[in-house]
Design a protein around this motif. Structure first.
Motif, PDB file in Angstrom:
ATOM      1  N   PHE A 107       0.844  -1.204   0.000  1.00  0.00           N
ATOM      2  CA  PHE A 107       0.000   0.000   0.000  1.00  0.00           C
ATOM      3  C   PHE A 107       0.875   1.248   0.000  1.00  0.00           C
ATOM      4  O   PHE A 107       0.652   2.186  -0.773  1.00  0.00           O
ATOM      5  N   GLU A 108       1.887   1.249   0.851  1.00  0.00           N
ATOM      6  CA  GLU A 108       2.823   2.388   0.962  1.00  0.00           C
ATOM      7  C   GLU A 108       3.497   2.669  -0.384  1.00  0.00           C
ATOM      8  O   GLU A 108       3.612   3.823  -0.800  1.00  0.00           O
ATOM      9  N   ARG A 109       3.935   1.608  -1.076  1.00  0.00           N
ATOM     10  CA  ARG A 109       4.578   1.811  -2.392  1.00  0.00           C
ATOM     11  C   ARG A 109       3.594   2.439  -3.379  1.00  0.00           C
ATOM     12  O   ARG A 109       3.980   3.303  -4.172  1.00  0.00           O
TER      13      ARG A 109
ATOM     14  N   GLY B  47      -2.559  12.574  -2.247  1.00  0.00           N
ATOM     15  CA  GLY B  47      -2.573  13.921  -1.696  1.00  0.00           C
ATOM     16  C   GLY B  47      -2.594  13.843  -0.183  1.00  0.00           C
ATOM     17  O   GLY B  47      -1.908  13.003   0.396  1.00  0.00           O
ATOM     18  N   ARG B  48      -3.419  14.652   0.448  1.00  0.00           N
ATOM     19  CA  ARG B  48      -3.578  14.526   1.907  1.00  0.00           C
ATOM     20  C   ARG B  48      -4.199  13.177   2.235  1.00  0.00           C
ATOM     21  O   ARG B  48      -3.953  12.613   3.291  1.00  0.00           O
ATOM     22  N   PHE B  49      -5.022  12.695   1.289  1.00  0.00           N
ATOM     23  CA  PHE B  49      -5.645  11.394   1.459  1.00  0.00           C
ATOM     24  C   PHE B  49      -5.062  10.431   0.418  1.00  0.00           C
ATOM     25  O   PHE B  49      -4.134  10.808  -0.311  1.00  0.00           O
TER      26      PHE B  49
ATOM     27  N   ASP C 147      -9.677   5.378   1.399  1.00  0.00           N
ATOM     28  CA  ASP C 147      -9.494   5.777   2.806  1.00  0.00           C
ATOM     29  C   ASP C 147     -10.484   5.034   3.706  1.00  0.00           C
ATOM     30  O   ASP C 147     -10.151   4.684   4.836  1.00  0.00           O
ATOM     31  N   CYS C 148     -11.698   4.798   3.179  1.00  0.00           N
ATOM     32  CA  CYS C 148     -12.702   4.038   3.949  1.00  0.00           C
ATOM     33  C   CYS C 148     -12.180   2.636   4.271  1.00  0.00           C
ATOM     34  O   CYS C 148     -12.550   2.055   5.284  1.00  0.00           O
ATOM     35  N   CYS C 149     -11.357   2.078   3.385  1.00  0.00           N
ATOM     36  CA  CYS C 149     -10.812   0.732   3.619  1.00  0.00           C
ATOM     37  C   CYS C 149      -9.531   0.774   4.455  1.00  0.00           C
ATOM     38  O   CYS C 149      -9.294  -0.118   5.274  1.00  0.00           O
ATOM     39  N   LEU C 150      -8.712   1.787   4.218  1.00  0.00           N
ATOM     40  CA  LEU C 150      -7.425   1.838   4.931  1.00  0.00           C
ATOM     41  C   LEU C 150      -7.594   1.989   6.445  1.00  0.00           C
ATOM     42  O   LEU C 150      -6.959   1.266   7.225  1.00  0.00           O
ATOM     43  N   VAL C 151      -8.422   2.947   6.844  1.00  0.00           N
ATOM     44  CA  VAL C 151      -8.489   3.305   8.276  1.00  0.00           C
ATOM     45  C   VAL C 151      -8.868   2.113   9.167  1.00  0.00           C
ATOM     46  O   VAL C 151      -8.197   1.852  10.174  1.00  0.00           O
ATOM     47  N   PRO C 152      -9.921   1.346   8.826  1.00  0.00           N
ATOM     48  CA  PRO C 152     -10.239   0.186   9.674  1.00  0.00           C
ATOM     49  C   PRO C 152      -9.095  -0.841   9.747  1.00  0.00           C
ATOM     50  O   PRO C 152      -8.901  -1.490  10.774  1.00  0.00           O
ATOM     51  N   GLN C 153      -8.342  -0.967   8.660  1.00  0.00           N
ATOM     52  CA  GLN C 153      -7.217  -1.913   8.678  1.00  0.00           C
ATOM     53  C   GLN C 153      -6.124  -1.446   9.648  1.00  0.00           C
ATOM     54  O   GLN C 153      -5.501  -2.276  10.326  1.00  0.00           O
ATOM     55  N   ILE C 154      -5.907  -0.135   9.724  1.00  0.00           N
ATOM     56  CA  ILE C 154      -4.914   0.381  10.683  1.00  0.00           C
ATOM     57  C   ILE C 154      -5.406   0.158  12.120  1.00  0.00           C
ATOM     58  O   ILE C 154      -4.644  -0.281  12.991  1.00  0.00           O
TER      59      ILE C 154
ATOM     60  N   THR D 134       1.375   6.149   4.443  1.00  0.00           N
ATOM     61  CA  THR D 134       0.155   5.467   4.896  1.00  0.00           C
ATOM     62  C   THR D 134      -0.320   6.048   6.223  1.00  0.00           C
ATOM     63  O   THR D 134      -1.515   6.341   6.397  1.00  0.00           O
ATOM     64  N   MET D 135       0.614   6.230   7.149  1.00  0.00           N
ATOM     65  CA  MET D 135       0.218   6.703   8.467  1.00  0.00           C
ATOM     66  C   MET D 135      -0.164   8.185   8.438  1.00  0.00           C
ATOM     67  O   MET D 135      -1.020   8.619   9.223  1.00  0.00           O
ATOM     68  N   ALA D 136       0.437   8.942   7.501  1.00  0.00           N
ATOM     69  CA  ALA D 136       0.044  10.356   7.359  1.00  0.00           C
ATOM     70  C   ALA D 136      -1.396  10.449   6.858  1.00  0.00           C
ATOM     71  O   ALA D 136      -2.180  11.292   7.316  1.00  0.00           O
ATOM     72  N   VAL D 137      -1.749   9.579   5.923  1.00  0.00           N
ATOM     73  CA  VAL D 137      -3.133   9.548   5.435  1.00  0.00           C
ATOM     74  C   VAL D 137      -4.074   9.136   6.572  1.00  0.00           C
ATOM     75  O   VAL D 137      -5.139   9.734   6.766  1.00  0.00           O
TER      76      VAL D 137
END
Lengths: 212, 212
Positions: A141-143, A151-153, A163-170, A186-189
């Motif tokens: 994902f990071e790559r 961008g910011r997202f 973003d809807c998928c990333l956040v729950p995975q974190i 990834t963590m900045a997003v």
């Protein structure tokens, strides 16, 4: 609309975020996965796949979180959760699927249960398994976030399906103490998302069925 | 267009079907997964997630099979692989995701390798794992096909994204001797698909890199 979901389910969390971003009111119907309520006839008679989330829209029973979110985006276009161009949509869907097809399925509750119960995998090895797949997937994902479209997202400066998928995975990774080092974009997003009220309101601790 | 793929990869097979259904010519670039070619720098420099398939469209590198197929459908609308209505699209995406998010990820090569190599799971237990998840997922798929929207194919009487995902999963299940008994609707759709030249041409045995 009624959302059948579980506070700790990542897939449910994705849909809650989308509903919050769109400002759509819904009735929250808890389905307790650990107690196996998703397998009770009352639920499986509604939902062919016996999974959460399910969104009841005027009696139509929508399943699979990414499909539900795209439906919400098509029927309630503002604010848009998908880019306006085909290449952008392909990128956002690919990012979402990196989480939803490559990371999450290998680590959900029923798979972890099979490892313990059927294969006799101990707690340590199970946690190693979990962290391995989350870390591997998030590195991919990071790559992908190195592309200039980030961008910011994940894609541009407004939240999308990705973003809807990333956040729950974190969130899920944090519970299992995954190492997030070096995953800076990834963590900045993730931080940018969690600064928004919609993401905060959708999080597990804010759900009616939340447990400590 | 260039498709980077592997003859036996289910996710690659999905995209090959879509390209054949659309009648789109493409260059076939084999990436040998068992030899690990997807991890070679020449490939990972192009593809953030080090997976197949990847579709190169004028230098844009599209990943994730369902995202690629939706891109092809948006940019080459005929014949349509997605229904015209939002509820129909939600159903087709949910069926596709039942395969791509619930069945396939738990059984792909890297997961099976981890079971053997890292967890010491023997061949029998690995095959039982494989058959368990495919059978469980296809039973859920079968229940979803009980809905009246099912026709000769998963949704109506022309192939959609859902059929592109189902057929490779059945091929894969056949290799691992999954029990398909009682999955009558699912197998009828599979037969209807395989009667079409597009599905026949896309199958693993027809690929330039096919092995016995």
């Amino acid at each position: 609309m009624k959302l059948f979901n579980y506070f700790r389910s990542s897939a449910s969390f994705r849909v809650r975020i989308a509903l919050q971003l769109k400002g759509l009111p819904y009735e929250y119907v808890p389905v307790h996965l650990v107690k196996g309520e998703q397998c009770a006839p009352a639920y499986t008679s509604l939902v062919g796949d016996a999974l959460v989330p399910m969104l009841d829209v005027d009696g139509a029973h929508l399943t699979q979180s990414m499909a539900i979110i795209e439906y919400l985006d098509e029927t309630h276009p503002q604010p848009a959760l998908m880019p306006a161009d085909a290449l952008g949509r392909a990128r956002v869907r690919a990012l979402a699927q990196t989480v939803a097809c490559e990371i999450h399925p290998i680590n959900n509750l029923r798979v972890l249960k099979y490892l313990s119960r059927d294969l006799g995998v101990d707690e340590d090895a199970k946690n190693t398994w979990y962290r391995h797949w989350v870390r591997l997937g998030l590195e991919a994902f990071e790559r992908q976030l190195q592309q200039p479209a980030t961008g910011r997202f994940c894609h541009g400066d407004t939240p999308t399906l990705a973003d809807c998928c990333l956040v729950p995975q974190i969130f899920n990774g944090q519970r299992f103490k995954v190492n997030f080092e070096g995953l800076d974009r990834t963590m900045a997003v993730f931080e940018a998302c969690m600064a928004l009220e919609a993401f905060q309101r959708a999080q597990p601790s804010q759900c009616p069925d939340a447990e400590a």
